[in-house]
Design an enzyme around this catalytic site. Structure first.
Site, mmCIF file in Angstrom:
data_model
loop_
_atom_site.group_PDB
_atom_site.id
_atom_site.type_symbol
_atom_site.label_atom_id
_atom_site.label_comp_id
_atom_site.label_asym_id
_atom_site.label_seq_id
_atom_site.Cartn_x
_atom_site.Cartn_y
_atom_site.Cartn_z
ATOM 1 N N LYS A 29 0.811 -1.224 0.000
ATOM 2 C CA LYS A 29 0.000 0.000 0.000
ATOM 3 C C LYS A 29 0.844 1.274 0.000
ATOM 4 O O LYS A 29 0.438 2.281 -0.567
ATOM 5 C CB LYS A 29 -0.970 -0.010 1.186
ATOM 6 C CG LYS A 29 -2.069 -1.059 1.031
ATOM 7 C CD LYS A 29 -3.068 -0.971 2.162
ATOM 8 C CE LYS A 29 -4.237 -1.911 1.921
ATOM 9 N NZ LYS A 29 -5.292 -1.730 2.916
ATOM 10 N N ASP A 53 -10.836 2.946 1.895
ATOM 11 C CA ASP A 53 -11.238 2.286 3.152
ATOM 12 C C ASP A 53 -12.121 3.186 4.016
ATOM 13 O O ASP A 53 -13.135 2.745 4.565
ATOM 14 C CB ASP A 53 -9.998 1.863 3.960
ATOM 15 C CG ASP A 53 -9.400 0.560 3.452
ATOM 16 O OD1 ASP A 53 -10.076 -0.156 2.701
ATOM 17 O OD2 ASP A 53 -8.241 0.272 3.814
ATOM 18 N N GLY A 61 -5.918 -1.024 17.393
ATOM 19 C CA GLY A 61 -5.093 -1.335 16.227
ATOM 20 C C GLY A 61 -4.635 -0.048 15.579
ATOM 21 O O GLY A 61 -5.381 0.945 15.566
ATOM 22 N N GLY A 109 -2.600 -0.222 12.443
ATOM 23 C CA GLY A 109 -1.956 -0.646 11.194
ATOM 24 C C GLY A 109 -2.546 0.094 10.005
ATOM 25 O O GLY A 109 -3.125 1.190 10.142
ATOM 26 N N ASN A 144 -2.982 0.652 20.700
ATOM 27 C CA ASN A 144 -2.259 -0.347 19.919
ATOM 28 C C ASN A 144 -1.203 -1.029 20.765
ATOM 29 O O ASN A 144 -0.631 -0.425 21.677
ATOM 30 C CB ASN A 144 -1.588 0.318 18.709
ATOM 31 C CG ASN A 144 -1.144 -0.698 17.679
ATOM 32 O OD1 ASN A 144 -1.879 -1.630 17.369
ATOM 33 N ND2 ASN A 144 0.060 -0.532 17.149
ATOM 34 N N ARG A 145 -0.978 -2.330 20.458
ATOM 35 C CA ARG A 145 0.082 -3.081 21.153
ATOM 36 C C ARG A 145 1.392 -2.307 21.093
ATOM 37 O O ARG A 145 2.056 -2.110 22.100
ATOM 38 C CB ARG A 145 0.223 -4.451 20.476
ATOM 39 C CG ARG A 145 1.325 -5.295 21.016
ATOM 40 C CD ARG A 145 1.341 -6.639 20.348
ATOM 41 N NE ARG A 145 1.552 -6.549 18.895
ATOM 42 C CZ ARG A 145 1.635 -7.588 18.090
ATOM 43 N NH1 ARG A 145 1.490 -8.810 18.597
ATOM 44 N NH2 ARG A 145 1.834 -7.439 16.795
ATOM 45 N N TYR A 170 -13.830 -9.883 8.830
ATOM 46 C CA TYR A 170 -15.031 -10.554 8.336
ATOM 47 C C TYR A 170 -14.691 -12.038 8.146
ATOM 48 O O TYR A 170 -13.526 -12.438 8.229
ATOM 49 C CB TYR A 170 -15.514 -9.927 7.014
ATOM 50 C CG TYR A 170 -14.417 -9.694 6.023
ATOM 51 C CD1 TYR A 170 -13.741 -8.482 5.986
ATOM 52 C CD2 TYR A 170 -14.013 -10.706 5.153
ATOM 53 C CE1 TYR A 170 -12.692 -8.271 5.096
ATOM 54 C CE2 TYR A 170 -12.971 -10.501 4.253
ATOM 55 C CZ TYR A 170 -12.319 -9.280 4.240
ATOM 56 O OH TYR A 170 -11.278 -9.086 3.362
HETATM 57 P P1 NDP Z 1 -1.824 -4.507 9.774
HETATM 58 O O1 NDP Z 1 -1.017 -5.748 9.664
HETATM 59 O O2 NDP Z 1 -1.351 -3.247 9.122
HETATM 60 O O3 NDP Z 1 -2.079 -4.163 11.338
HETATM 61 C C1 NDP Z 1 -2.458 -5.179 12.245
HETATM 62 C C2 NDP Z 1 -2.852 -4.559 13.583
HETATM 63 O O4 NDP Z 1 -3.233 -5.611 14.477
HETATM 64 C C3 NDP Z 1 -1.715 -3.789 14.249
HETATM 65 O O5 NDP Z 1 -2.250 -2.699 14.957
HETATM 66 C C4 NDP Z 1 -1.131 -4.851 15.206
HETATM 67 O O6 NDP Z 1 -0.450 -4.302 16.323
HETATM 68 C C5 NDP Z 1 -2.408 -5.540 15.658
HETATM 69 N N1 NDP Z 1 -2.138 -6.899 16.153
HETATM 70 C C6 NDP Z 1 -1.777 -7.992 15.416
HETATM 71 N N2 NDP Z 1 -1.589 -9.050 16.214
HETATM 72 C C7 NDP Z 1 -1.818 -8.617 17.485
HETATM 73 C C8 NDP Z 1 -1.758 -9.254 18.757
HETATM 74 N N3 NDP Z 1 -1.427 -10.547 18.882
HETATM 75 N N4 NDP Z 1 -2.072 -8.513 19.848
HETATM 76 C C9 NDP Z 1 -2.414 -7.201 19.729
HETATM 77 N N5 NDP Z 1 -2.456 -6.544 18.554
HETATM 78 C C10 NDP Z 1 -2.164 -7.253 17.444
HETATM 79 O O7 NDP Z 1 -3.276 -4.910 9.235
HETATM 80 P P2 NDP Z 1 -4.418 -3.914 8.692
HETATM 81 O O8 NDP Z 1 -4.473 -2.721 9.569
HETATM 82 O O9 NDP Z 1 -4.272 -3.716 7.238
HETATM 83 O O10 NDP Z 1 -5.736 -4.813 8.902
HETATM 84 C C11 NDP Z 1 -6.278 -5.075 10.183
HETATM 85 C C12 NDP Z 1 -7.499 -5.990 10.007
HETATM 86 O O11 NDP Z 1 -8.521 -5.275 9.308
HETATM 87 C C13 NDP Z 1 -7.163 -7.234 9.178
HETATM 88 O O12 NDP Z 1 -7.738 -8.381 9.769
HETATM 89 C C14 NDP Z 1 -7.795 -6.951 7.812
HETATM 90 O O13 NDP Z 1 -8.265 -8.127 7.175
HETATM 91 C C15 NDP Z 1 -8.983 -6.032 8.195
HETATM 92 N N6 NDP Z 1 -9.331 -5.098 7.125
HETATM 93 C C16 NDP Z 1 -10.630 -5.058 6.691
HETATM 94 C C17 NDP Z 1 -11.028 -4.196 5.705
HETATM 95 C C18 NDP Z 1 -12.454 -4.183 5.259
HETATM 96 O O14 NDP Z 1 -12.759 -3.614 4.197
HETATM 97 N N7 NDP Z 1 -13.367 -4.753 6.038
HETATM 98 C C19 NDP Z 1 -10.068 -3.263 5.056
HETATM 99 C C20 NDP Z 1 -8.721 -3.346 5.600
HETATM 100 C C21 NDP Z 1 -8.391 -4.253 6.587
HETATM 101 P P3 NDP Z 1 1.127 -3.901 16.209
HETATM 102 O O15 NDP Z 1 1.157 -2.586 15.471
HETATM 103 O O16 NDP Z 1 1.566 -3.780 17.604
HETATM 104 O O17 NDP Z 1 1.803 -5.012 15.448
#
Ligand code: NDP
Length: 278
Positions: free
Chosen positions: A71, A108, A132, A134, A156-157, A223
């Site tokens: 991205k 998004d 979160g 990310g 966020n973690r 989802y």
């Molecule tokens: P990223 O990989 O960029 O970010 C993941 C996030 O989850 C980070 O904040 C990370 O924290 C956190 N995380 C992961 N594992 C853990 C854990 N074990 N404990 C605590 N926090 C955790 O992913 P995205 O932001 O792109 O996507 C997030 C979710 O949203 C995904 O499941 C994706 O499928 C969904 N999504 C849905 C969309 C839709 O249209 N419905 C569009 C975009 C995404 P840290 O920063 O500390 O690693």
């Protein structure tokens, strides 16, 4: 709008892309509008987007979706970017404007707002928590802030990521970022958004259990199977919960509009996807 007899070549770039629902969603939009569309999923690793896009363009490609981990790369290779992309520092849509010239968009935030509105869930004046920080949070934060919520708190973690994201959006509204240790000190929120990918491991984040108190509504960006643990947890507690499938289809409809200037109806496509799930 694109002519009906003209083939529109679209593709999704990222890794992984194998199980993406995007090809089915865009095929359904094309059928609905009587357009001739091909939409392929092209596995592309980090650092390979520029070459993959050039090959795609040579085969007549004019529009792309971009997913992890590309991205940011997509934003950097574009000749211009929408305000949403600049704020998110990430693009999920590219539109071909001329030879080797792509513009970058991020749908998004618009997708989430459209889906919340469909449900009658408001943003203006609400106290919102996002878990979160990310790419997904980066994509939705600017759009949510533009609707003038009372406040947004991002947890966020990796706390520094939430703080940096909030700083980048400061001035738009009351937004602050924290590590997870700050969750316990919070008052109640009106809307709690799960933007972690933790559902993929079958778990409900402990921080969400703390944030979802009183009358809070819960919007999950996950989802399918990744949404199942939180959906079940909320159902047991009669918490009003929505998964991220509506957002997925709504952001796809925005992408389709950018590529074709045709306006698909997301409702029937979402209903068909849900019917397949049960
Ligand atoms: P990223 O990989 O960029 O970010 C993941 C996030 O989850 C980070 O904040 C990370 O924290 C956190 N995380 C992961 N594992 C853990 C854990 N074990 N404990 C605590 N926090 C955790 O992913 P995205 O932001 O792109 O996507 C997030 C979710 O949203 C995904 O499941 C994706 O499928 C969904 N999504 C849905 C969309 C839709 O249209 N419905 C569009 C975009 C995404 P840290 O920063 O500390 O690693």
């Amino acid at each position: 709008m694109v002519a009906r007899n003209q083939l529109i070549r679209l593709a999704l770039f990222g890794a992984p892309v194998k199980h993406s629902k995007s090809p089915a969603i865009h095929a359904a939009f094309a059928r609905q509008l009587g357009l001739d569309v091909s939409y392929e999923a092209i596995h592309t690793e980090a650092g390979q987007l520029r070459d993959a896009l050039a090959t795609f363009e040579k085969s007549g490609g004019t529009g792309a979706n971009i997913t992890l981990p590309l991205k940011r790369e997509a934003m950097e290779l574009a000749v211009s970017a929408s305000d949403a992309v600049k704020l998110a520092e990430a693009a999920n849509v590219l539109v071909r404007e001329g030879e080797g010239r792509w513009t970058a968009h991020n749908t998004d935030g618009a997708g989430l707002l459209r889906d919340l509105a469909e449900a009658g869930w408001t943003v203006a004046g609400q106290r919102i928590a996002i878990l979160g920080a990310g790419g997904a949070t980066a994509g939705i934060l600017g759009a949510l802030l533009a609707r003038q919520p009372a406040s947004i708190r991002v947890f966020n973690r990796t706390g520094a990521k939430a703080e940096a994201l909030a700083r980048r959006h400061a001035g738009l509204a009351d937004v602050r970022g924290f590590g997870l240790d700050a969750v316990a000190e919070q008052d109640e929120f009106d809307l709690v958004i799960n933007a972690t990918s933790l559902g993929h491991s079958g778990e409900v984040p402990e921080a969400l259990k703390s944030l979802l108190r009183g009358q809070s509504l819960c919007q999950d960006l996950n989802y399918g199977l990744a949404a199942a643990p939180l959906a079940a947890w909320c159902a047991e507690r009669a918490i009003n919960y929505r998964d991220g499938l509506g957002m997925l289809v709504a952001q796809a409809a925005h992408s389709f509009r950018l590529w074709t200037r045709a306006d698909p109806d997301a409702g029937p496509v979402l209903a068909a996807l849900r019917a397949e799930e049960v």
